[in-house]
Design a protein around this motif. Structure first.
Motif, PDB file in Angstrom:
ATOM      1  N   CYS A  28      36.385  46.129  25.142  1.00 44.01           N
ATOM      2  CA  CYS A  28      36.949  44.849  25.584  1.00 44.01           C
ATOM      3  C   CYS A  28      37.380  44.869  27.044  1.00 44.01           C
ATOM      4  CB  CYS A  28      38.125  44.449  24.701  1.00 44.01           C
ATOM      5  SG  CYS A  28      39.521  45.581  24.788  1.00 44.01           S
ATOM      6  N   LEU A  29      37.551  46.058  27.639  1.00 46.85           N
ATOM      7  CA  LEU A  29      37.991  46.131  29.037  1.00 46.85           C
ATOM      8  C   LEU A  29      36.876  46.544  29.990  1.00 46.85           C
ATOM      9  CD1 LEU A  29      41.499  47.855  28.687  1.00 46.85           C
ATOM     10  CD2 LEU A  29      40.977  45.415  28.745  1.00 46.85           C
ATOM     11  N   VAL A  34      36.526  39.743  31.149  1.00 43.30           N
ATOM     12  CA  VAL A  34      37.361  40.002  29.970  1.00 43.30           C
ATOM     13  C   VAL A  34      37.911  38.676  29.472  1.00 43.30           C
ATOM     14  CG1 VAL A  34      39.470  41.123  29.137  1.00 43.30           C
ATOM     15  CG2 VAL A  34      37.977  42.317  30.753  1.00 43.30           C
ATOM     16  N   ARG A  35      37.754  38.449  28.176  1.00 48.83           N
ATOM     17  CA  ARG A  35      38.306  37.222  27.586  1.00 48.83           C
ATOM     18  C   ARG A  35      39.765  37.443  27.208  1.00 48.83           C
ATOM     19  NH1 ARG A  35      34.979  33.075  25.806  1.00 48.83           N
ATOM     20  NH2 ARG A  35      32.750  33.496  25.955  1.00 48.83           N
ATOM     21  N   PHE A  68      43.098  40.765  24.466  1.00 52.22           N
ATOM     22  CA  PHE A  68      42.009  40.878  25.428  1.00 52.22           C
ATOM     23  C   PHE A  68      40.737  41.283  24.672  1.00 52.22           C
ATOM     24  CE2 PHE A  68      45.868  41.733  27.949  1.00 52.22           C
ATOM     25  CZ  PHE A  68      45.796  40.607  28.762  1.00 52.22           C
ATOM     26  N   ARG A  70      36.199  41.429  24.526  1.00 47.38           N
ATOM     27  CA  ARG A  70      34.989  41.558  25.346  1.00 47.38           C
ATOM     28  C   ARG A  70      34.408  40.181  25.639  1.00 47.38           C
ATOM     29  NH1 ARG A  70      30.872  45.143  22.099  1.00 47.38           N
ATOM     30  NH2 ARG A  70      32.725  46.141  21.251  1.00 47.38           N
ATOM     31  N   ILE A  80      37.443  33.259  29.599  1.00 47.95           N
ATOM     32  CA  ILE A  80      37.287  34.296  30.626  1.00 47.95           C
ATOM     33  C   ILE A  80      37.988  33.821  31.894  1.00 47.95           C
ATOM     34  CG2 ILE A  80      35.646  35.545  32.076  1.00 47.95           C
ATOM     35  CD1 ILE A  80      33.606  35.309  29.829  1.00 47.95           C
ATOM     36  N   HIS A 454      45.144  42.789  33.770  1.00 46.92           N
ATOM     37  CA  HIS A 454      44.728  41.580  33.046  1.00 46.92           C
ATOM     38  C   HIS A 454      45.925  40.699  32.675  1.00 46.92           C
ATOM     39  CE1 HIS A 454      40.542  42.659  32.987  1.00 46.92           C
ATOM     40  NE2 HIS A 454      40.846  43.867  32.548  1.00 46.92           N
TER      41      HIS A 454
END
Length: 609
Positions: A28-29, A34-35, A68, A70, A80, A454
């Motif tokens: 995911c990072l 990143v969403r 957070f 992907r 995003i 983030h």
């Protein structure tokens, strides 16, 4: 001294090898997209304190959880963040040094530069004092090169840290404003993150644009709650201490004539002692939480140990290893009451040489009973949080002294008629703090550093970076952020005559859960550890091969993926909404109403306790 911070280190061959290790990131990072998904508004873990927390933190209480994900995650409400302007971020070490702290800085720097090479990371030199004085070092890859995957906090250093008084908060706000910081990252434990929450609230109230982010880094392992499964440094500390304990265990059984009393780190909580016991299998473990729950006196504890010594002697075993936490002394009711009297007199300005004459009769009697070296240590001025200087109070020597005296007494009385009782005492308080961090702590800290970026990119203030599902491989870790206020509780303090008063909302140390799975595992094996010498040596810290991926026993036996369960619940609720729509059959509607009614009734009862 400031000129020494950030100096290029001279590294050993092993340190050089470790400096080249590239920590892993969860999927995911990875990359630049990143969403972020926001959950429902958070609340207090203890509903009884919600009003007090809301009143104290009106700008930062009740904020939503952040997940957070992907970029390819198919989550309707997640988005995003496409704008990544250059930002200026400050970072400060607050609290006792924990292995892995440098990797938080590294992870944050990498994330900043990946998203905008013009972003700047400033490290404050000398902890919170450096923050107030605006002493900074710009963190670059060249500065970090000999600190990656290394122990200690010597890149930036630290002081006796707190950001609590009006003057301190004003100085921090002034520093952030003057340096035009978009974010301030505070690395520390329960006290430091409580201060971070207050700082975030004050910044929001005064419309300061700097966002405050906390990171759970503490060797005590006591910053644990539903959002935080583990702390950076705890894994390493326990592995290093467990090897030292195991070495002592082997020495004990080899010589066959010494009892080792070993005190480990852990002020309010015995998390380190519990983990090390499960890794090394000493003969006896004394947890502060057990002592407090059972109201054991110093004489009760002494008798317990003496009975063990006598029982082992009957099996021709004249050696043993006993673990205890540094905070044990404050868990013993009568000693804690004595300390409270001493601290009260110290605050009144009574000189140390006159304190013993001004104690109440019972406190004076206990004080005079204790050996001179302990009396001197109890008279030390308390820490900023009003606790005793626990690292300086040699509880292990006190217990060894009392047990030896009792065994000699039993020897004279003829109830113990074997070899002379010999003791050796150790305090493993500082030996592990500067250790090279374990692979787990390297990865965990680096990931938390990325999450800090983030959080700031999402414009969040008063949040802590979180990772859950930690007992699984890195590619299964869930990354998120939770408001620090959602982790707070409000303690009730007695004031005499039945009256009580609410304390300030704060993060409180998570003590060992005496109903938890980890403690139950210790209890299941306690009798075997006591008599059978089933010492276990995990060996030195491993960075590759067997043992490199081993994680804390206390982490692995619990099932803690709170953030994952929150998401799972959300998915169930979404399914219910998609099935039970206007136009669905009566049977579907009736079943849904019946099930939901039962669930809400049960949850209402549970949440009211």
């Amino acid at each position: 001294m400031d000129s020494d911070f950030g100096m290029v280190r001279e590294l050993s061959e092993l340190q050089k090898l470790r400096s080249h290790y590239q920590p892993q990131l969860p999927p995911c990072l990875e990359g630049t997209a990143v969403r972020v998904e926001f959950g429902d508004a958070s609340t207090a873990a203890d509903a009884s304190g919600a009003h007090a927390i809301n009143r104290s933190f009106p700008h930062t209480y009740g904020q939503p959880l952040a997940h957070f994900l992907r970029a390819t995650a198919k989550v309707p409400d997640a988005h995003i963040i496409t704008e990544h302007p250059a930002i200026r971020v400050g970072i400060v070490f607050c609290g006792r040094q924990s292995p892995g702290g440098h990797n938080v800085i590294w992870g944050l720097l990498d994330a900043l530069k990946i998203h905008n090479p013009d972003s700047v990371l400033l490290g404050f030199l000398g902890g919170s004092e450096g923050l107030f004085a605006q002493k900074t070092l710009e963190i670059t890859n060249d500065v970090l090169v000999t600190y990656k995957n290394q122990g200690g906090f010597d890149l930036l250093g630290r002081t006796k840290d707190q950001i609590r008084t009006t003057e301190q908060i004003d100085a921090a706000l002034n520093a952030c404003t003057t340096l035009k910081l978009d974010g301030l990252v505070i690395i520390g434990g329960v006290t430091s993150n409580t201060d971070a929450a207050q700082l975030a609230e004050t910044f929001a109230e005064r419309k300061c644009s700097t966002k405050v982010v906390g990171v759970p880094v503490t060797l005590n392992g006591d910053l644990k709650n539903q959002f935080v499964e583990a702390n950076v440094g705890f894994d390493t500390i326990c592995k290093v201490d467990s090897q030292l304990i195991s070495n002592v265990c082997i020495d004990a059984v080899s010589a066959g004539k010494y009892y080792y009393f070993i005190r480990l780190m852990g002020r309010k909580a015995s998390q380190v002692v519990l983990e090390c016991a499960l890794q090394s299998h000493p003969n006896m473990v004394i947890l502060g939480e057990e002592v407090a729950a059972s109201n054991l006196t110093i004489f009760d504890i002494t008798k317990q140990i003496c009975d063990v010594v006598q029982a082992r002697a009957q099996q021709d075993k004249y050696h043993g290893v006993i673990l205890l936490p540094e905070g044990l002394i404050e868990s013993i009711p009568e000693v804690y009451a004595l300390l409270q009297e001493i601290h009260c007199l110290l605050r009144q300005g009574v000189s140390i040489d006159k304190i013993s004459s001004q104690l109440s009769p019972w406190a004076s009697a206990l004080f005079e009973f204790l050996p001179p070296f302990i009396r001197k240590q109890l008279l030390l001025h308390p820490e900023s949080d009003n606790s005793a200087q626990l690292s300086q109070i040699e509880t292990e020597k006190l217990l060894a002294h009392l047990v030896e005296a009792e065994m000699n007494k039993r020897l004279k009385e003829g109830t113990y008629n074997v070899k002379k009782f010999n003791t050796v005492c150790h305090f493993f308080g500082y030996q592990a703090r500067g250790s090279l961090p374990s692979k787990f702590d390297c990865d965990y800290a680096y990931v938390l550093g990325h999450i800090c970026y983030h959080i700031l990119a999402a414009g969040l203030n008063g949040y802590m970076a979180t990772v859950t599902n930690l007992k699984n491989p890195v590619n299964k870790w869930r990354c998120g952020a939770a408001p620090i206020t959602a982790m707070m509780t409000v303690k009730l303090y007695g004031r005499g005559n039945g009256a009580s008063s609410l304390g300030k909302p704060a993060l409180h140390p998570a003590t060992v859960d005496l109903k938890g799975k980890a403690y139950e595992l210790l209890r299941q094996n306690a009798a075997k550890f006591l008599m059978d010498d089933v010492y276990r040596n995990p060996g030195p810290l491993q960075f590759d091969g067997p043992g490199a991926d081993a994680k804390a026993v206390t982490l692995c036996v619990e099932d803690q993926d709170y953030m994952g369960r929150i998401k799972e619940l959300q998915e169930y609720l979404d399914k219910v909404r998609s099935i039970v729509k206007p136009g669905c059959s009566q049977d579907v509607l009736k079943s849904a109403l019946s099930a939901m009614s039962s669930v809400t009734d049960i949850l209402s009862v549970m949440s009211s306790h």
